[in-house]
Scaffold this motif. Sequence first.
Motif, PDB file in Angstrom:
ATOM      1  N   ARG A  64       0.823  -0.975   0.113  1.00 11.53           N
ATOM      2  CA  ARG A  64       0.095   0.005   0.053  1.00 11.53           C
ATOM      3  C   ARG A  64       0.863   1.311   0.158  1.00 11.53           C
ATOM      4  NH1 ARG A  64      -5.251  -1.702   1.794  1.00 11.53           N
ATOM      5  NH2 ARG A  64      -5.210  -3.698   2.511  1.00 11.53           N
ATOM      6  N   TRP A  84      -3.902   0.614  -7.771  1.00  7.27           N
ATOM      7  CA  TRP A  84      -5.263   0.809  -7.700  1.00  7.27           C
ATOM      8  C   TRP A  84      -5.325   1.857  -6.816  1.00  7.27           C
ATOM      9  CZ3 TRP A  84      -3.209  -4.154  -7.651  1.00  7.27           C
ATOM     10  CH2 TRP A  84      -3.680  -5.040  -8.631  1.00  7.27           C
ATOM     11  N   LEU A  86      -7.666   3.400  -3.837  1.00  9.66           N
ATOM     12  CA  LEU A  86      -8.271   2.608  -2.772  1.00  9.66           C
ATOM     13  C   LEU A  86      -9.300   3.822  -2.151  1.00  9.66           C
ATOM     14  CD1 LEU A  86      -5.594   0.804  -0.789  1.00  9.66           C
ATOM     15  CD2 LEU A  86      -7.132  -0.237  -2.395  1.00  9.66           C
ATOM     16  N   GLU A  91      -9.611  -0.358   1.918  1.00  6.20           N
ATOM     17  CA  GLU A  91      -9.691  -1.927   1.533  1.00  6.20           C
ATOM     18  C   GLU A  91     -10.207  -2.029   0.134  1.00  6.20           C
ATOM     19  OE1 GLU A  91      -8.737  -4.368   3.174  1.00  6.20           O
ATOM     20  OE2 GLU A  91      -7.761  -3.354   4.889  1.00  6.20           O
ATOM     21  N   GLN A  92     -11.374  -1.103  -0.094  1.00  5.34           N
ATOM     22  CA  GLN A  92     -12.071  -1.108  -1.519  1.00  5.34           C
ATOM     23  C   GLN A  92     -11.131  -0.592  -2.599  1.00  5.34           C
ATOM     24  OE1 GLN A  92     -15.575   1.329  -1.791  1.00  5.34           O
ATOM     25  NE2 GLN A  92     -16.140   0.508  -3.568  1.00  5.34           N
ATOM     26  N   ARG A  93     -11.097  -1.248  -3.695  1.00  4.55           N
ATOM     27  CA  ARG A  93     -10.035  -1.152  -4.823  1.00  4.55           C
ATOM     28  C   ARG A  93     -11.281  -0.139  -5.779  1.00  4.55           C
ATOM     29  NH1 ARG A  93      -6.323  -6.075  -6.546  1.00  4.55           N
ATOM     30  NH2 ARG A  93      -5.446  -6.643  -4.412  1.00  4.55           N
ATOM     31  N   SER A  96      -8.155   0.740 -11.394  1.00  2.00           N
ATOM     32  CA  SER A  96      -6.785   0.009 -11.557  1.00  2.00           C
ATOM     33  C   SER A  96      -6.162   1.209 -12.704  1.00  2.00           C
ATOM     34  CB  SER A  96      -6.979  -1.211 -12.090  1.00  2.00           C
ATOM     35  OG  SER A  96      -7.747  -1.276 -13.515  1.00  2.00           O
ATOM     36  N   GLY A 115      -3.467   4.057  -1.964  1.00  2.00           N
ATOM     37  CA  GLY A 115      -3.089   3.229  -3.447  1.00  2.00           C
ATOM     38  C   GLY A 115      -2.669   1.926  -2.964  1.00  2.00           C
ATOM     39  N   LEU A 116      -2.589   1.101  -4.024  1.00  2.00           N
ATOM     40  CA  LEU A 116      -2.165  -0.338  -3.721  1.00  2.00           C
ATOM     41  C   LEU A 116      -1.411  -0.541  -5.080  1.00  2.00           C
ATOM     42  CD1 LEU A 116      -2.236  -3.041  -2.054  1.00  2.00           C
ATOM     43  CD2 LEU A 116      -4.117  -3.814  -3.851  1.00  2.00           C
TER      44      LEU A 116
END
Length: 332
Positions: A64, A84, A86, A91-93, A96, A115-116
């Motif tokens: 993250r 992604w 967030l 938690e929620q994506r 992308s 982000g991730l």
Amino acid sequence: MNLRVEQRVLAQSDQDDVVVLGPSPADPTFSATSTDGAYKILGVRPGLTISVFDMVIGADFVGRFATEPCVAIDFLFEASGQGWLLGSDAEQRLSSIPYRPGRIYIMAAPHGALGLYDVPVGTRFKGMDIRVDISLWQRLGAGDLLTDLDENHALHMASGNGTWVGVLPVPPHLLAVARALFDSAMVEGDDLAFEARALDIINASIAAMRRTQPAQTIPPRDRRPLQRARDLLVDELARPWTLDELAREVGLTQKRLKSGFKSLYGFAVYTFLKEQRLLEARRLIERGEMNVTQAAIAVGYSNPSHFSQLFLRRFGMQPSRALAARLEDGEA
């Protein structure tokens, strides 16, 4: 694992320490997954920080990131994987963002962002990240842009939770500036020239955001197919694309594909494809991954002589000269 990390302020900078606005290589994830890498964070002036990096991912690079309120302008010279945005719960994506070379990514995060990221093992991740805090962005006369960035903007790729991400191909003149900026950062060249190049890139990015806004001539329903057309071209450079084939792949008529692509990205379809092919061929040759003929075939040119003519016209030198320069560097 050996990630060499450096932070410094430029000689003319009116600050004592670098203020990191985005992801930091001090994060254990970086040192645990990168080898033979270099990561530098340079404080240009208060509110303006530039990171340059050249890393090879040695293990699963998944994690993250969080960023302070800012506008980020990213060049990726070599890259793979994706990220992604967030939601506020981390938690929620939401959206992308594929990582691809030869693009400028612009992220506007006036309230910060979460982000991730996920980058495959063995990926070479090379590029730069220019971060402008919101106060400086407004003083540069671009504050009004932040209120007009939405999914209808011509450059839009992803958005959510108050953050907007746009993407555009790197124009040739800006690519040259970006390469010079990257090279000077790695060798600690002239700090004043470094800052001037950085401001040139920021100014060009602001101009691109204004120039393509609001692009009302492109129907909203066509934007995603046009983005997919661009991604297909970049991902399959060697494929002998025809307009009819590409249009069918993305569900557009040839007319809507041709007019929409030119309006959205500033290049005709085949002009864009040729530019991406030549940039990739040059990368393959300069990195020593292929000889001239192999590089030409890898990006879709079966006639080496024709490829050499295009290469000369684009870069001002024969591809054999680029190969010779690489061999000379290797012997030095």
